[in-house]
Design a protein around this motif. Structure first.
Motif, PDB file in Angstrom:
ATOM      1  N   UNK A  60     113.129  34.881 -62.078  1.00  0.00           N
ATOM      2  CA  UNK A  60     111.700  35.175 -62.115  1.00  0.00           C
ATOM      3  C   UNK A  60     111.474  36.678 -62.125  1.00  0.00           C
ATOM      4  N   UNK A  61     110.231  37.090 -62.340  1.00  0.00           N
ATOM      5  CA  UNK A  61     109.911  38.512 -62.302  1.00  0.00           C
ATOM      6  C   UNK A  61     110.153  39.105 -60.915  1.00  0.00           C
ATOM      7  N   UNK A  62     109.953  38.296 -59.884  1.00  0.00           N
ATOM      8  CA  UNK A  62     110.070  38.801 -58.516  1.00  0.00           C
ATOM      9  C   UNK A  62     111.466  38.764 -57.947  1.00  0.00           C
ATOM     10  N   UNK A  63     112.306  37.873 -58.443  1.00  0.00           N
ATOM     11  CA  UNK A  63     113.645  37.754 -57.895  1.00  0.00           C
ATOM     12  C   UNK A  63     114.453  36.667 -58.578  1.00  0.00           C
ATOM     13  N   UNK A  82     120.796  47.151 -52.940  1.00  0.00           N
ATOM     14  CA  UNK A  82     120.864  48.581 -52.676  1.00  0.00           C
ATOM     15  C   UNK A  82     120.184  49.375 -53.777  1.00  0.00           C
ATOM     16  N   UNK A  83     120.006  50.661 -53.545  1.00  0.00           N
ATOM     17  CA  UNK A  83     119.288  51.522 -54.485  1.00  0.00           C
ATOM     18  C   UNK A  83     119.985  51.583 -55.837  1.00  0.00           C
ATOM     19  N   UNK A  84     119.207  51.327 -56.888  1.00  0.00           N
ATOM     20  CA  UNK A  84     119.674  51.461 -58.263  1.00  0.00           C
ATOM     21  C   UNK A  84     120.918  50.613 -58.548  1.00  0.00           C
ATOM     22  N   UNK A  85     120.929  49.429 -57.952  1.00  0.00           N
ATOM     23  CA  UNK A  85     121.976  48.448 -58.248  1.00  0.00           C
ATOM     24  C   UNK A  85     121.308  47.233 -58.889  1.00  0.00           C
ATOM     25  N   UNK A  86     121.838  46.787 -60.002  1.00  0.00           N
ATOM     26  CA  UNK A  86     121.334  45.596 -60.683  1.00  0.00           C
ATOM     27  C   UNK A  86     121.359  44.407 -59.718  1.00  0.00           C
ATOM     28  N   UNK A  87     120.243  43.725 -59.503  1.00  0.00           N
ATOM     29  CA  UNK A  87     120.237  42.572 -58.589  1.00  0.00           C
ATOM     30  C   UNK A  87     121.286  41.519 -58.926  1.00  0.00           C
ATOM     31  N   UNK A 106     117.507  34.193 -52.338  1.00  0.00           N
ATOM     32  CA  UNK A 106     116.583  34.885 -53.241  1.00  0.00           C
ATOM     33  C   UNK A 106     117.007  36.349 -53.282  1.00  0.00           C
ATOM     34  N   UNK A 107     117.545  36.772 -54.416  1.00  0.00           N
ATOM     35  CA  UNK A 107     117.918  38.177 -54.605  1.00  0.00           C
ATOM     36  C   UNK A 107     116.718  38.872 -55.241  1.00  0.00           C
ATOM     37  N   UNK A 108     116.136  39.788 -54.528  1.00  0.00           N
ATOM     38  CA  UNK A 108     114.896  40.398 -55.002  1.00  0.00           C
ATOM     39  C   UNK A 108     115.157  41.386 -56.135  1.00  0.00           C
TER      40      UNK A 108
END
Length: 251
Positions: A60-63, A82-87, A106-108
């Protein structure tokens, strides 16, 4: 008097124009920086997750929702990258929680790839899996810092190579802190310095041989240590410890 007012008006407009231009440049610069150098998910671990018929994936757009194909269980984990890591780089490490423990994860997808820009409440993320009864919140690195800010609305907190900048010491919240002995970013010293922000009974687990990047699958990260633990070994500890925490939560 009229010329003076005209000059004053021009000066005000000029000043406002400069301020507006500076703000625009800052905003554009931040957006460009947030999109540059994002650490991509490694191909093979992600492909294995997508091919696993035990896992139902909803993008989804959110996660990203990873759920047992047989149906959502009672407990879920909202995981903040983490910062600037692809979910998607966390899908493999989180997959064992789904296949072995029956959890929904749920990975945001943080705004601008940075958790501190993502001001969504926890409910906007748990709503992505409405059948889950009890929620843990957690995150890696900067994502863990953000998870600490959302922890009051969850049943438990899990830190992955991270620590809190929010005082949860009197919260009574169940907390699990997973760290790596070879982490060159969220070092053992930094985690120890922030220990007082957590409840006294927080479970602190150091994974031997794990680095900062060991909690995901996105390659080598600048400033990190050299891992000696395998991906399978790190995932086994994650699955075991999070399972134990989840088993204590009220349904």
């Amino acid at each position: 008097m009229a010329p003076k007012r005209t000059r004053a008006g021009r000066a005000l407009r000029w000043t406002l124009g400069i301020v507006g231009a500076v703000l625009l440049v800052a905003i554009v610069g931040t957006v460009v920086w947030s999109q540059a150098g994002v650490m991509a998910a490694e191909t093979e671990p992600l492909a294995a997750v997508r091919a696993d018929d035990r896992i139902a994936i909803t993008d989804t757009d959110g996660g990203i929702v990873l759920a047992p194909a047989s149906g959502a269980g009672d407990v879920g984990l909202v995981f903040i990258p983490g910062a600037k890591v692809d979910p998607w780089a966390y899908a493999s490490k989180m997959s064992g929680l789904v296949t072995d423990d029956g959890l929904t994860v749920v990975i945001t997808k943080p705004w601008l790839n940075l958790a501190f820009f993502d001001l969504r409440p926890l409910t906007s993320l748990t709503d992505l899996a409405p059948d889950v009864d009890a929620w843990m919140v957690g995150g890696h690195s900067l994502g863990g810092v953000r998870a600490c800010q959302l922890a009051a609305d969850a049943e438990a907190l899990v830190l992955f190579g991270s620590y809190c900048a929010t005082d949860l010491s009197d919260s009574g919240l169940p907390v699990l802190s997973l760290s790596g002995s070879e982490d060159g970013l969220s070092t053992q010293e930094k985690i120890a310095d922030a220990r007082d922000e957590l409840p006294a009974d927080a479970e602190m687990v150091e994974i031997p041989g794990a680095s900062h990047a060991s909690f995901g699958d996105y390659g080598v990260q600048a400033g990190d240590g050299t891992p000696t633990a395998s991906d399978a070994e790190v995932e086994a500890v994650i699955v075991d410890r999070v399972r134990a925490l989840a088993s204590t939560l009220p349904r």
